[in-house]
Design a protein around this motif. Structure first.
Motif, PDB file in Angstrom:
ATOM      1  N   UNK A  99      30.975  54.218  46.589  1.00  0.00           N
ATOM      2  CA  UNK A  99      30.603  52.830  46.306  1.00  0.00           C
ATOM      3  C   UNK A  99      30.345  52.633  44.817  1.00  0.00           C
ATOM      4  N   UNK A 100      29.645  53.577  44.210  1.00  0.00           N
ATOM      5  CA  UNK A 100      29.353  53.479  42.780  1.00  0.00           C
ATOM      6  C   UNK A 100      30.633  53.547  41.948  1.00  0.00           C
ATOM      7  N   UNK A 101      31.499  54.483  42.277  1.00  0.00           N
ATOM      8  CA  UNK A 101      32.730  54.648  41.515  1.00  0.00           C
ATOM      9  C   UNK A 101      33.672  53.467  41.701  1.00  0.00           C
ATOM     10  N   UNK A 102      33.713  52.938  42.911  1.00  0.00           N
ATOM     11  CA  UNK A 102      34.547  51.769  43.178  1.00  0.00           C
ATOM     12  C   UNK A 102      34.050  50.578  42.366  1.00  0.00           C
ATOM     13  N   UNK A 103      32.754  50.385  42.354  1.00  0.00           N
ATOM     14  CA  UNK A 103      32.170  49.292  41.567  1.00  0.00           C
ATOM     15  C   UNK A 103      32.481  49.454  40.098  1.00  0.00           C
ATOM     16  N   UNK A 104      32.430  50.664  39.609  1.00  0.00           N
ATOM     17  CA  UNK A 104      32.733  50.940  38.215  1.00  0.00           C
ATOM     18  C   UNK A 104      34.194  50.614  37.912  1.00  0.00           C
ATOM     19  N   UNK A 105      35.085  50.982  38.815  1.00  0.00           N
ATOM     20  CA  UNK A 105      36.507  50.716  38.629  1.00  0.00           C
ATOM     21  C   UNK A 105      36.778  49.209  38.624  1.00  0.00           C
ATOM     22  N   UNK A 106      36.121  48.490  39.514  1.00  0.00           N
ATOM     23  CA  UNK A 106      36.298  47.030  39.558  1.00  0.00           C
ATOM     24  C   UNK A 106      35.818  46.392  38.259  1.00  0.00           C
ATOM     25  N   UNK A 107      34.691  46.865  37.733  1.00  0.00           N
ATOM     26  CA  UNK A 107      34.182  46.347  36.459  1.00  0.00           C
ATOM     27  C   UNK A 107      35.178  46.618  35.341  1.00  0.00           C
ATOM     28  N   UNK A 108      35.739  47.811  35.331  1.00  0.00           N
ATOM     29  CA  UNK A 108      36.695  48.181  34.300  1.00  0.00           C
ATOM     30  C   UNK A 108      37.938  47.287  34.362  1.00  0.00           C
ATOM     31  N   UNK A 109      38.424  47.037  35.572  1.00  0.00           N
ATOM     32  CA  UNK A 109      39.613  46.192  35.722  1.00  0.00           C
ATOM     33  C   UNK A 109      39.348  44.755  35.296  1.00  0.00           C
ATOM     34  N   UNK A 110      38.164  44.231  35.627  1.00  0.00           N
ATOM     35  CA  UNK A 110      37.816  42.869  35.202  1.00  0.00           C
ATOM     36  C   UNK A 110      37.709  42.782  33.689  1.00  0.00           C
ATOM     37  N   UNK A 111      37.112  43.789  33.083  1.00  0.00           N
ATOM     38  CA  UNK A 111      36.984  43.815  31.624  1.00  0.00           C
ATOM     39  C   UNK A 111      38.366  43.855  30.982  1.00  0.00           C
ATOM     40  N   UNK A 112      39.235  44.685  31.522  1.00  0.00           N
ATOM     41  CA  UNK A 112      40.598  44.787  30.997  1.00  0.00           C
ATOM     42  C   UNK A 112      41.319  43.438  31.089  1.00  0.00           C
ATOM     43  N   UNK A 113      41.148  42.772  32.214  1.00  0.00           N
ATOM     44  CA  UNK A 113      41.800  41.472  32.407  1.00  0.00           C
ATOM     45  C   UNK A 113      41.314  40.463  31.367  1.00  0.00           C
ATOM     46  N   UNK A 114      40.025  40.421  31.128  1.00  0.00           N
ATOM     47  CA  UNK A 114      39.459  39.489  30.149  1.00  0.00           C
ATOM     48  C   UNK A 114      39.978  39.814  28.750  1.00  0.00           C
TER      49      UNK A 114
END
Length: 66
Positions: A44-59
């Motif tokens: 769960x922690x790693x998945x959340x981290x990956x989602x944050x990274x992808x959102x940051x990349x998109x922005x």
């Protein structure tokens, strides 16, 4: 230390403490599933981290395209 490192270290300490207190193999298996399993805390922690990274990349990509 980053927030993720703090969270992982806290998880490590928590799991180690529970493992020391476990009185039998069944309790250890329960801890393993809860924290290391496919739907466990670490995943769960790693998945959340990956989602944050992808959102940051998109922005960043959107800003770079502007």
């Amino acid at each position: 230390m980053s927030v993720m490192q703090d969270q992982l270290n806290g998880l490590r300490v928590e799991v180690a403490d529970l493992a020391r207190k476990a009185s039998d193999v069944s309790m250890l298996e329960t801890i393993e599933i809860k924290y290391l399993g496919r739907k466990g805390e670490l995943t769960r922690m790693l998945k959340g981290s990956m989602e944050d990274m992808l959102l940051t990349r998109q922005v960043v990509e959107e800003l770079a395209g502007s």
